[in-house]
Write an enzyme that holds these catalytic residues in place. Structure first.
Site, short mmCIF file in Angstrom:
data_model
loop_
_atom_site.label_atom_id
_atom_site.label_comp_id
_atom_site.label_asym_id
_atom_site.label_seq_id
_atom_site.Cartn_x
_atom_site.Cartn_y
_atom_site.Cartn_z
N GLU C 147 0.83 -1.20 0.00
CA GLU C 147 0.00 0.00 0.00
C GLU C 147 0.87 1.26 0.00
O GLU C 147 1.72 1.45 0.87
CB GLU C 147 -0.91 0.01 1.23
CG GLU C 147 -1.90 1.18 1.17
CD GLU C 147 -3.00 1.09 2.22
OE1 GLU C 147 -2.85 0.28 3.15
OE2 GLU C 147 -3.99 1.82 2.10
N ASP C 180 -4.71 3.77 -2.84
CA ASP C 180 -5.76 4.20 -1.92
C ASP C 180 -6.02 5.69 -2.17
O ASP C 180 -5.10 6.51 -2.12
CB ASP C 180 -5.25 3.98 -0.48
CG ASP C 180 -6.24 4.40 0.59
OD1 ASP C 180 -6.75 5.54 0.52
OD2 ASP C 180 -6.46 3.62 1.53
N THR C 181 -7.27 6.02 -2.43
CA THR C 181 -7.59 7.40 -2.79
C THR C 181 -7.29 8.39 -1.66
O THR C 181 -6.90 9.52 -1.94
CB THR C 181 -9.08 7.54 -3.20
OG1 THR C 181 -9.90 7.03 -2.15
CG2 THR C 181 -9.36 6.77 -4.49
N PHE C 182 -7.48 7.99 -0.41
CA PHE C 182 -7.17 8.89 0.70
C PHE C 182 -5.70 9.30 0.68
O PHE C 182 -5.36 10.48 0.82
CB PHE C 182 -7.51 8.21 2.04
CG PHE C 182 -6.95 8.94 3.24
CD1 PHE C 182 -7.53 10.11 3.70
CD2 PHE C 182 -5.82 8.46 3.89
CE1 PHE C 182 -7.00 10.78 4.79
CE2 PHE C 182 -5.28 9.13 4.98
CZ PHE C 182 -5.87 10.30 5.43
N ARG C 212 -11.60 10.46 5.53
CA ARG C 212 -11.78 9.08 5.96
C ARG C 212 -13.19 8.80 6.46
O ARG C 212 -13.41 7.82 7.18
CB ARG C 212 -10.72 8.67 6.99
CG ARG C 212 -9.32 8.65 6.38
CD ARG C 212 -8.35 7.78 7.14
NE ARG C 212 -7.68 6.88 6.22
CZ ARG C 212 -6.47 6.34 6.42
NH1 ARG C 212 -5.78 6.62 7.50
NH2 ARG C 212 -5.95 5.51 5.56
N GLU C 241 -13.04 1.88 2.57
CA GLU C 241 -12.40 2.02 3.87
C GLU C 241 -12.85 3.33 4.52
O GLU C 241 -12.81 4.39 3.88
CB GLU C 241 -10.88 2.02 3.69
CG GLU C 241 -10.10 1.95 4.97
CD GLU C 241 -8.60 1.81 4.72
OE1 GLU C 241 -8.05 0.78 5.08
OE2 GLU C 241 -8.00 2.74 4.15
#
Lengths: 294, 294, 294, 294
Positions: C147, C180-182, C212, C241
């Site tokens: 990740e 992960d877009t965040f 988030r 998530e």
């Protein structure tokens, strides 16, 4: 949002009584609470039957129209203006007779690609005609909402700011604006700011994509659109509009330049639009609450 | 980017030789390396003098046009198509004579709000006419670029995908596309994806805002536009286009629905556009490098 | 998309067997086909029972983790690296034993706000440890996905480009990236371009909002995210998530800085996320088709 | 905008008097009218000389800081809070002595990735300490502005709404907020709406990109940012902030997780930022005027 509506041209070309009644049913089946019809000429349709069918389905009716060239109240020719006033009066009566309470669209000019600049006299003629119509409309329990449209569909009111100036010139407090995301995408420097500029003066709202197809099939920033509607405390109706050559009335098709079919099957289109608008509106409400929560 | 251009309608309505020569000078003064002229009828202008003036200023010339109704190569009437082919041939010659190497715009149809759907025969007539013109253009050292425009300005090629299909039907490998952010904002589901779809087939590019005014005075996402141009390795010219009733030719004004003046002073407009495009292009290059740097 | 997943921290803090089993059921009830668990220590949980429960519900299991400081394979201390390799080996075995096929997360460093810059030796130690783990993982039928996270949660791999360079240094073709877009919202110059840069090297994808919380409750441009996933033909799993102090494990809460509860009720959150992702993915597919249709 | 500022960490790590003086000169050379210094310990620097140099260059000075753990006014330990109050008092005096009028940053807590949730008592301690400091600051002619920062840099005030609630609890009308686009991008559901929520309570503003590098090298929607600043009639200072390991103080580097150098050459960075902010602000003003013009 008060009621979520759908334009009847999603369902029908509007040529027959049966088509209009089926459109009412399909709107209800897809979960909408309002349908938008184009001007219903009383000599062609049984308005009373439509009104009863709509009431039975708990579907409200809004009527919108654009004036024909021969009845353009923004003309400099008094005879043409007079024809326009007569048409508007008939339209108001038809809205009342079909059980509706709102007449919207391009009521202030022809619905066409103009080939001349607007004139000051045309603007005044139009404002006077709308003011006069508003008085009659009030008695009929019908409110007038003026649609701000892009430069290719009228030459008179292309921006919210122009619309607000026009409202003043009508001399009537009853007339309000009808904004539409498709048109704003072409004309407004900042569409969300235009909604905030209009504030309480906007009382009808069209959700349409930049290519007039499926929501999401274009460039419009609907998140900022819904944020702005919440900013102004918008509590009136929102109607989804999309045109395809597969369904739509030919005259409108030509007026709007619908040369391509961005969809052919209207049921999934209407279901998607309802899910989309409700999801996005819910997100905007949540975003607003999250932003304000300490 | 090869050269940064500016449309001559920023400077002049293009009616006089002196106006065109002054436009060349103003383009150079504002730091541009290319000017876009509308079709220059050789009987009205001294093309040779313009060519020399441009060369002296190191300004390249691109010519664009939209066909008149009487010379619409997408007509079903063979006489009208023939008139269109003759006009295109003349235009190619005029481009050559003014020292240009590119003829762009709506070469494949009339520049108008159509009142009928396009037809298969009209499409074929147009593709054949463009193919024929391309052969002649090659000999004249002129390349044809077809502008993809919105539904209100032509009914034939409104999207990049349609443009790519049309290119195939011309039977010529020389003809390419001319994309424009103003038009893409109305028609493309995703303008940046449309640029990537076009890839090497786009060889001329118009930067225009959604309301055809100042860059920044609208909704177009120029960051994603420039990212996409870098994605396809675009290395040709980019031209800024903006129309105001304060300057522009009346015929174009009416064809394009320019009812409002979004600006009146062209010098700051042109300087801003140059600064904007260069800043944004630099940012896109940096963003691309940053994204790729481990 | 292959399967739509949901992180178990939406449902449970993951402290008990019953909590994990209930999370499996809730995932299935909300319509998901995959659940993401944090590392399941085999001495604390009955992995076999979880595997059977998941299989019965047709829910696939992915496991993700971040290394603790004492087992940080990016350390310069060989003993710490060795501890990290042992932990990774145990984690791979646990994934296999719970019936999973993927181990993701911050496998290459500690999950923490570092207080020192990364070192070249730490990078090499980490790449070697991941390469070694990948060999063992292959035999266990488990794939490793790394990740890419923001600067506050690791100092080693913050961008896709860094991740791609790291993959090379592992010497293994089996290891791929987990985007992960965040995290991308903080680190990438252009998140959609980063997805296209990763191309076939991304095999697991987290959808998370910029704060988030709820999808839509932030600034991430999910339209361009899904467009990019289609651009690269992404056909693997996508997992939602979101963390709230109302549910989440305290250690993760502190590692991720979850000081505010952006939601407390997880069922509407999970249902909204599923509806949102499916709607947006459908729109991206339609947009892509519309863009390409001549 | 009153003055356009630049953070001194663009120019220097701030370790030496000569470095600070050179930073003043470079700010002036790049066309800025304000510099932001980190807390200047009076025993290390000749504040009077800096004040004179700044005055000579017509550069205003703003000082910002984050508290160290040992002087965290949001602690539950009275001795630590007391140390914090003393530090804040010293900082106010240093701002006054260097000729500044504003003390900003994370004045209400430590500047760190916390490893525990904030507590109600800590919040109260902090609010009381800030209120007390504000009284002393007023007498010194210094205003306090509290920076709302992301979850990884403080656990106390991460959103504008939290900041507004905190202002109330200080009991002082003098204290205002310091907003920053980098932090808002992580925390706010809608950054532009957060600016409008803050309204007159925001009196200092940081422009920083989402990856803390070049403006344009990230995801922040600066068009909507500047629109919102105009919406609230923001008339105070705007300061550009960007950190690179090539320059920045190591302690800040670690606190902010600056592991990558997004730039190494600060002169073009600072010139670009100035051009960018002025261009974007001009566009926002024009957009606002265009939107309102009938």
């Amino acid at each position: 949002m008060r009621r979520l509506g759908v334009h009847s041209f999603v369902w029908t070309d509007g040529k027959t009584q049966a088509g209009l009644e089926r459109a009412l049913e399909q709107s209800a089946e897809a979960g909408y609470g309002l349908i938008e019809f184009a001007y219903l000429r009383p000599e062609l349709f049984d308005l009373d039957a439509l009104a009863k069918r709509a009431q039975g389905l708990d579907i409200e009716i809004t009527v919108t129209m654009g004036l024909p060239v021969a009845a353009d109240v923004s003309s400099e020719d008094p005879a043409v203006v007079k024809a326009g006033e007569a048409l508007l009066a008939n339209a108001v009566a038809a809205v009342r007779d079909v059980g509706g309470t709102r007449l919207g669209g391009i009521l202030y000019s022809a619905h066409r690609k103009y080939d001349a600049k607007p004139t000051a006299r045309g603007w005044q003629n139009s404002a006077a005609a709308i003011g006069k119509t508003a008085d009659a409309a009030r008695e009929a329990g019908v409110s007038l909402v003026l649609e701000v449209v892009n430069r290719f569909e009228s030459n008179l009111i292309n921006t919210t700011a122009q619309g607000l100036a026009f409202l003043k010139d009508t001399g009537s407090d009853d007339v309000t604006l009808h904004l539409d995301t498709f048109h704003m995408n072409i004309e407004e420097a900042n569409p969300a700011a235009a909604i905030r500029l209009a504030g309480p003066k906007v009382s009808y709202f069209h959700i349409g994509e930049s290519n007039r197809g499926y929501l999401g099939d274009g460039v419009i920033d609907f998140d900022r659109t819904f944020d702005a509607l919440l900013d102004i405390g918008y509590s009136s109706d929102i109607t989804f509009e999309s045109f395809s050559g597969a369904i739509v009335d030919e005259a409108l098709c030509l007026a709007c330049g619908i040369w391509r079919d961005t969809w052919t099957d209207n049921v999934p289109l209407a279901r998607h639009a309802k899910a989309y608008i409700e999801l996005k509106l819910g997100e905007a409400e949540r975003r607003r609450a999250t932003n304000a929560r300490p």
